[in-house]
Scaffold this motif. Sequence first.
Motif, PDB file in Angstrom:
ATOM      1  N   SER A   8      55.940  37.846  50.293  1.00  0.00           N
ATOM      2  CA  SER A   8      56.037  36.448  51.016  1.00  0.00           C
ATOM      3  C   SER A   8      54.982  35.621  50.371  1.00  0.00           C
ATOM      4  O   SER A   8      53.776  36.229  49.572  1.00  0.00           O
ATOM      5  CB  SER A   8      55.528  36.690  52.493  1.00  0.00           C
ATOM      6  OG  SER A   8      56.402  37.133  53.174  1.00  0.00           O
ATOM      7  N   ARG A   9      54.844  34.483  50.452  1.00  0.00           N
ATOM      8  CA  ARG A   9      54.036  33.265  49.941  1.00  0.00           C
ATOM      9  C   ARG A   9      53.399  32.624  50.900  1.00  0.00           C
ATOM     10  O   ARG A   9      54.040  32.314  51.996  1.00  0.00           O
ATOM     11  CB  ARG A   9      54.511  32.596  48.548  1.00  0.00           C
ATOM     12  CG  ARG A   9      54.964  33.540  47.428  1.00  0.00           C
ATOM     13  CD  ARG A   9      55.715  32.754  46.454  1.00  0.00           C
ATOM     14  NE  ARG A   9      56.233  33.413  45.449  1.00  0.00           N
ATOM     15  CZ  ARG A   9      55.644  33.725  44.192  1.00  0.00           C
ATOM     16  NH1 ARG A   9      54.261  33.472  44.268  1.00  0.00           N
ATOM     17  NH2 ARG A   9      56.058  34.451  43.476  1.00  0.00           N
ATOM     18  N   LEU A  16      45.600  36.428  55.250  1.00  0.00           N
ATOM     19  CA  LEU A  16      45.587  37.943  55.254  1.00  0.00           C
ATOM     20  C   LEU A  16      44.846  38.689  54.513  1.00  0.00           C
ATOM     21  O   LEU A  16      44.221  39.565  54.908  1.00  0.00           O
ATOM     22  CB  LEU A  16      47.106  38.506  55.350  1.00  0.00           C
ATOM     23  CG  LEU A  16      47.428  39.727  55.024  1.00  0.00           C
ATOM     24  CD1 LEU A  16      47.003  40.678  56.430  1.00  0.00           C
ATOM     25  CD2 LEU A  16      48.856  39.994  54.767  1.00  0.00           C
ATOM     26  N   GLU A  17      45.081  38.410  53.190  1.00  0.00           N
ATOM     27  CA  GLU A  17      44.242  39.015  52.219  1.00  0.00           C
ATOM     28  C   GLU A  17      42.837  38.791  52.351  1.00  0.00           C
ATOM     29  O   GLU A  17      41.981  39.682  51.876  1.00  0.00           O
ATOM     30  CB  GLU A  17      44.879  38.297  50.916  1.00  0.00           C
ATOM     31  CG  GLU A  17      46.341  38.870  50.573  1.00  0.00           C
ATOM     32  CD  GLU A  17      46.920  38.464  49.379  1.00  0.00           C
ATOM     33  OE1 GLU A  17      47.939  39.114  48.753  1.00  0.00           O
ATOM     34  OE2 GLU A  17      46.575  37.443  48.951  1.00  0.00           O
ATOM     35  N   THR A  26      40.792  46.703  48.510  1.00  0.00           N
ATOM     36  CA  THR A  26      40.629  46.105  47.490  1.00  0.00           C
ATOM     37  C   THR A  26      42.065  45.605  47.125  1.00  0.00           C
ATOM     38  O   THR A  26      42.931  45.878  46.758  1.00  0.00           O
ATOM     39  CB  THR A  26      40.421  47.047  46.300  1.00  0.00           C
ATOM     40  OG1 THR A  26      39.176  47.917  46.609  1.00  0.00           O
ATOM     41  CG2 THR A  26      40.322  46.536  44.809  1.00  0.00           C
ATOM     42  N   VAL A  27      41.969  44.148  47.453  1.00  0.00           N
ATOM     43  CA  VAL A  27      43.073  43.467  47.192  1.00  0.00           C
ATOM     44  C   VAL A  27      43.005  42.166  46.410  1.00  0.00           C
ATOM     45  O   VAL A  27      41.591  41.575  46.740  1.00  0.00           O
ATOM     46  CB  VAL A  27      43.854  42.918  48.569  1.00  0.00           C
ATOM     47  CG1 VAL A  27      44.384  44.297  49.402  1.00  0.00           C
ATOM     48  CG2 VAL A  27      42.987  42.157  49.463  1.00  0.00           C
ATOM     49  N   PHE A  28      43.672  41.513  45.778  1.00  0.00           N
ATOM     50  CA  PHE A  28      43.695  40.287  45.110  1.00  0.00           C
ATOM     51  C   PHE A  28      43.976  38.904  46.100  1.00  0.00           C
ATOM     52  O   PHE A  28      45.243  38.985  46.388  1.00  0.00           O
ATOM     53  CB  PHE A  28      44.827  40.414  43.739  1.00  0.00           C
ATOM     54  CG  PHE A  28      44.476  39.032  43.197  1.00  0.00           C
ATOM     55  CD1 PHE A  28      43.253  38.676  42.310  1.00  0.00           C
ATOM     56  CD2 PHE A  28      45.641  38.192  43.011  1.00  0.00           C
ATOM     57  CE1 PHE A  28      43.251  37.547  41.742  1.00  0.00           C
ATOM     58  CE2 PHE A  28      45.366  36.857  42.122  1.00  0.00           C
ATOM     59  CZ  PHE A  28      44.167  36.702  41.445  1.00  0.00           C
ATOM     60  N   VAL A  29      42.984  38.437  46.572  1.00  0.00           N
ATOM     61  CA  VAL A  29      43.190  37.158  47.463  1.00  0.00           C
ATOM     62  C   VAL A  29      43.720  35.939  46.735  1.00  0.00           C
ATOM     63  O   VAL A  29      43.141  35.441  45.718  1.00  0.00           O
ATOM     64  CB  VAL A  29      41.989  36.704  47.904  1.00  0.00           C
ATOM     65  CG1 VAL A  29      42.103  35.717  48.677  1.00  0.00           C
ATOM     66  CG2 VAL A  29      41.057  38.074  48.694  1.00  0.00           C
ATOM     67  N   SER A  30      44.901  35.905  47.210  1.00  0.00           N
ATOM     68  CA  SER A  30      46.010  34.599  46.397  1.00  0.00           C
ATOM     69  C   SER A  30      46.903  34.392  47.634  1.00  0.00           C
ATOM     70  O   SER A  30      46.490  34.342  48.684  1.00  0.00           O
ATOM     71  CB  SER A  30      46.521  35.204  45.257  1.00  0.00           C
ATOM     72  OG  SER A  30      47.520  36.413  45.641  1.00  0.00           O
ATOM     73  N   PHE A  33      51.823  37.848  48.621  1.00  0.00           N
ATOM     74  CA  PHE A  33      51.817  39.259  49.291  1.00  0.00           C
ATOM     75  C   PHE A  33      52.485  40.213  48.053  1.00  0.00           C
ATOM     76  O   PHE A  33      53.481  40.459  48.048  1.00  0.00           O
ATOM     77  CB  PHE A  33      52.804  39.213  50.408  1.00  0.00           C
ATOM     78  CG  PHE A  33      52.488  40.274  51.474  1.00  0.00           C
ATOM     79  CD1 PHE A  33      52.408  41.778  51.168  1.00  0.00           C
ATOM     80  CD2 PHE A  33      52.516  40.011  52.780  1.00  0.00           C
ATOM     81  CE1 PHE A  33      52.240  42.636  51.935  1.00  0.00           C
ATOM     82  CE2 PHE A  33      52.088  41.227  53.722  1.00  0.00           C
ATOM     83  CZ  PHE A  33      52.187  42.423  53.221  1.00  0.00           C
ATOM     84  N   GLY A  34      51.612  40.933  47.210  1.00  0.00           N
ATOM     85  CA  GLY A  34      51.779  41.814  46.384  1.00  0.00           C
ATOM     86  C   GLY A  34      51.801  43.171  46.821  1.00  0.00           C
ATOM     87  O   GLY A  34      51.565  43.613  47.700  1.00  0.00           O
TER      88      GLY A  34
END
Length: 280
Positions: A8-9, A16-17, A26-30, A33-34
């Motif tokens: 999702s984008r 969410l991130e 540890t997530v890449f905030v962008s 949804f990777g």
Amino acid sequence: MKTIRYRSRGEDVHHLEQILAKLGYTVFVSNFFGKDTHKAVKDFQLKNNLIVDGIVGLKTWSVLIEAEKNLVAFNDKFLSEKDVKDFANKFGLELAMVKAVNEIESSGKGFLLHGRPRILFEGHIFWKQLEKRGIKPSQFVSGKTKDILYKKWTKTHYKGGSGEYDRLEKAAGISDKPEFHEAAFSSASWGSFQIMGFHYEHLGYASIDHFVSEMYEHEREHLKAFGKFISKTSFKGKKLIDWIKEKNWAKFAEGYNGPGYKKNKYDIKLKNAYVKYSND
């Protein structure tokens, strides 16, 4: 909130991130949804008795938002105006100088959520610290340790946030010998001002564990360590604190940050911050 899932984008993904990062994931905030976010969501669902499907619908959103609200606040561990004024008086500095250095050289809040000081583990320093203790690092290099033990600096293995504690604990756990614990904890930079652990003796701490325990206490202790560092550490014939008093921001920035200060314009940022606080 929209129902979102892997691939999702949009702004909801970004929100969410941000929440997941606050919760220690540890997530890449962008806006995407990777796989890292998908894994974190499933772990959160598992730990909160939700259906583990990686889909963020109404139920998962509700529990996430409630978890964010219930995060423990550590405001009582943060620096106050009085702390900064006391520091300025103790070291004979203008308040504007201290505030400028605090703004630019401090990495922000000195603590992660859940009360642990911010750290960054350096595998190349770990290599040197083991050698210093008479241990041959090359004997412990393997596929399992390549992210924590290497001879030359690289940022490839940085995880950031709580992930750095995973690396630190992994390094300390290579062996039960106390030398590995000491070397590992000496190989991380600690707190608001990211003082390297191996400076503990130079700064007057009884042991690396003593230094680390102080870093857990309060940002005030981070500031104390910073004060010890700049008053005891020399660069090009003068103490770092003397370069501050002379407002020679370039010399101070180089002595504190290394030659890379130019690329990051630390000296210019320090000067501008000093001017700003002088005019307050």
